[in-house]
Scaffold this active site. Sequence first.
Site, PDB file in Angstrom:
ATOM      1  N   ASP A 106       0.847  -1.191   0.000  1.00 37.02           N
ATOM      2  CA  ASP A 106       0.000   0.000   0.000  1.00 37.02           C
ATOM      3  C   ASP A 106       0.881   1.238   0.000  1.00 37.02           C
ATOM      4  OD1 ASP A 106      -2.397   1.360  -0.031  1.00 37.02           O
ATOM      5  OD2 ASP A 106      -2.616   1.367   2.144  1.00 37.02           O
ATOM      6  N   HIS A 113      -3.674  14.203   0.930  1.00 40.24           N
ATOM      7  CA  HIS A 113      -3.895  13.348   2.093  1.00 40.24           C
ATOM      8  C   HIS A 113      -2.687  13.373   3.033  1.00 40.24           C
ATOM      9  CE1 HIS A 113      -5.238   9.975   4.515  1.00 40.24           C
ATOM     10  NE2 HIS A 113      -4.115   9.323   4.247  1.00 40.24           N
ATOM     11  N   GLU A 179     -10.170   3.925   4.039  1.00 40.89           N
ATOM     12  CA  GLU A 179      -9.315   4.638   3.093  1.00 40.89           C
ATOM     13  C   GLU A 179      -9.786   4.270   1.689  1.00 40.89           C
ATOM     14  OE1 GLU A 179      -5.200   5.381   5.561  1.00 40.89           O
ATOM     15  OE2 GLU A 179      -5.181   3.902   3.943  1.00 40.89           O
ATOM     16  N   GLU A 181      -9.307   3.958  -2.057  1.00 38.76           N
ATOM     17  CA  GLU A 181      -8.103   3.818  -2.868  1.00 38.76           C
ATOM     18  C   GLU A 181      -8.414   3.101  -4.181  1.00 38.76           C
ATOM     19  OE1 GLU A 181      -4.835   2.120  -0.722  1.00 38.76           O
ATOM     20  OE2 GLU A 181      -5.497   2.924   1.219  1.00 38.76           O
ATOM     21  N   ASP A 213      -9.027   0.253   2.305  1.00 39.64           N
ATOM     22  CA  ASP A 213      -8.025  -0.228   3.254  1.00 39.64           C
ATOM     23  C   ASP A 213      -8.468   0.194   4.657  1.00 39.64           C
ATOM     24  OD1 ASP A 213      -5.643  -1.521   3.960  1.00 39.64           O
ATOM     25  OD2 ASP A 213      -4.556   0.375   4.024  1.00 39.64           O
ATOM     26  N   ARG A 217      -7.350   3.462  13.592  1.00 37.11           N
ATOM     27  CA  ARG A 217      -6.462   4.612  13.778  1.00 37.11           C
ATOM     28  C   ARG A 217      -5.821   4.663  15.164  1.00 37.11           C
ATOM     29  NH1 ARG A 217      -5.236   6.026   8.688  1.00 37.11           N
ATOM     30  NH2 ARG A 217      -7.082   6.597   7.486  1.00 37.11           N
ATOM     31  N   GLN A 220      -3.150   1.963  15.182  1.00 32.50           N
ATOM     32  CA  GLN A 220      -2.075   2.413  14.299  1.00 32.50           C
ATOM     33  C   GLN A 220      -1.233   3.505  14.951  1.00 32.50           C
ATOM     34  OE1 GLN A 220      -3.560   4.019  10.617  1.00 32.50           O
ATOM     35  NE2 GLN A 220      -1.546   4.589   9.852  1.00 32.50           N
ATOM     36  N   LYS A 233      -3.669  -2.033  10.299  1.00 32.81           N
ATOM     37  CA  LYS A 233      -4.046  -2.143   8.893  1.00 32.81           C
ATOM     38  C   LYS A 233      -4.315  -3.582   8.453  1.00 32.81           C
ATOM     39  CE  LYS A 233      -3.260   2.134   7.279  1.00 32.81           C
ATOM     40  NZ  LYS A 233      -4.213   2.914   6.481  1.00 32.81           N
ATOM     41  N   THR A 237      -8.587  -5.717   4.206  1.00 33.21           N
ATOM     42  CA  THR A 237      -8.538  -4.803   3.068  1.00 33.21           C
ATOM     43  C   THR A 237      -9.537  -5.321   2.047  1.00 33.21           C
ATOM     44  OG1 THR A 237      -6.192  -4.300   3.422  1.00 33.21           O
ATOM     45  CG2 THR A 237      -7.103  -3.812   1.239  1.00 33.21           C
ATOM     46  N   GLU A 338      -9.422  12.285   8.140  1.00 29.65           N
ATOM     47  CA  GLU A 338      -9.100  13.519   7.427  1.00 29.65           C
ATOM     48  C   GLU A 338     -10.361  14.355   7.223  1.00 29.65           C
ATOM     49  OE1 GLU A 338      -6.933  14.441   3.119  1.00 29.65           O
ATOM     50  OE2 GLU A 338      -7.523  12.405   3.677  1.00 29.65           O
TER      51      GLU A 338
END
Length: 393
Positions: A106, A113, A179, A181, A213, A217, A220, A233, A237, A338
Site C-alpha cells: 500500500d 492526504h 481509506e 483507494e 483499506d 487509527r 495504528q 491495517k 482490506t 481527514e
Amino acid sequence: MSRIDIPEGSLYGLGNLPYGVFSTAGTQPRVGVRVGDSVVDLAIALNDEVFAQPCLNAFMAQGFQRWVEVRERITELVAGDVPDAAVHRLADVQLHLPVEVADYVDFYASEHHASNLGRLFRPNAEPLMPNWKHLPVGYHGRAGTVIVSGTDIVRPCGQRKAPDEDAPTYGECRRLDIEAELGFIVGTPSPLGSPVSTSDFARHVFGVTLVNDWSARDIQAWEYVPLGPFLGKSFATSISPWVVPLLALEAARVPTPGQDPQPLPYLRESEPWGLDIDLSVTWNGQEVSRPPYREMYWSPAQMLAHMTINGASSRIGDLYASGTISGPEKEQRGAFIELTWGGKEPVQVNGEERAFLLDGDEVVISATAPGRDGRIGFGEVRGRILPATEANR
C-alpha cells in the site's frame, strides 16, 4: 443464442468489459465479464478452459498480447449473439475475490492526504516528511486478509493509548476508519533482480480495482513509530469484485500534477499515467466524499517502478494500492480521520454527527472514469462493521 441488452448510458458497455469471478447455484467459481447487467461465462463463450479457473491468475499469466486478443474477441462476441448457457443475470450470480493475491503493498501517493495527516499529527512541523516528494512512500501489507466486497468487517482489537492515558490498554478499536483507494493488479511478473521501468507499466499491470483499506487509527497511532503500520491495517482490506482492464482506461489517462523536484531518472515517465477517475464514498447510504484520483502526486507506473527498483520481484496476482485518494477540498477527502479532522469536525450522516465508524455502519465506495464511448464503472467495494468477537475482546 442471446443478444445482450446494454442499457443506454450503461457504465458496463463494450468500452469497459471488466473481469470478475462468479458462481451460480450449484456451480464452481469461474471467470466472467460484465456486460450491462449481465455476466458472460467466458469458459463457455470462448470455449477456453483457462476461464474455468476460480481466479484470474491463469489467464493473466498468458501475458499482454493474450490480454489484447481476448478483449478483442469478447468485444466482437458480445456485440452479436452469445450462447444462452453463457449469459447470466447479474442479480443471479455470486461474486468472489477476482484474483489469488500473491502480495500486497500500500502506497501513500496523495499529496493532499499526506499533507493533511501531517498537519493533524505534527502541527508544529512541516506536513510532509523530507523524502515524500522524492519517492512513493509505501508499506508492506498482508495478502491473506484481502477480501472481496460485501464481506463484513469485524471490529479489530489491539493495544491503543490515548494522549491522556499513562499506559496502553487492550480492547476494541475506538477510531475505526476507511481509506478510499485504487488497486493495481500485476499480471506479468518480473524476476528477482529485474526492476520494471515506468515505460513497461502497461505490459505488467493487468487491471484496476477499487480498494477500501480499513484502518484502526488508535491501534495504528500507538504502533506505527518507528516502523510503520502493522496491526492497525492488517485485519482487512476490501476490494471490488470487478477488475477493469488497463486496456479500457486509455481515455482516462492524464498527466500527474506537476512534480517538483523532478524525480530521479528511474521514476520519470516518458508518457503520463495519471488517471482521471472519480470516486464516491457513501456512509450509511449518504454520500460524504468524492475523491478525485487525477490529483494523485505519484502515478501507478512510478509506484511499480519504485517497488521493484531494488531488485524485488513481482508476481502474478500482486496487488498494490494507491493509498488514500484525496483532493484539495474538504468534500474530496478519502478517509474519515481527514474528513472530520481527527474527529474534531464531525460530519452529518443521516442527521447524526459522526466521526469514526460504529458497529452496524456500512461504507460503499464506487468510481467512474472516461471511456472510449462514455463513462465506465468500477462496480463498488462495500463493507459493514460487525462488533468485535468475544474471543478478541
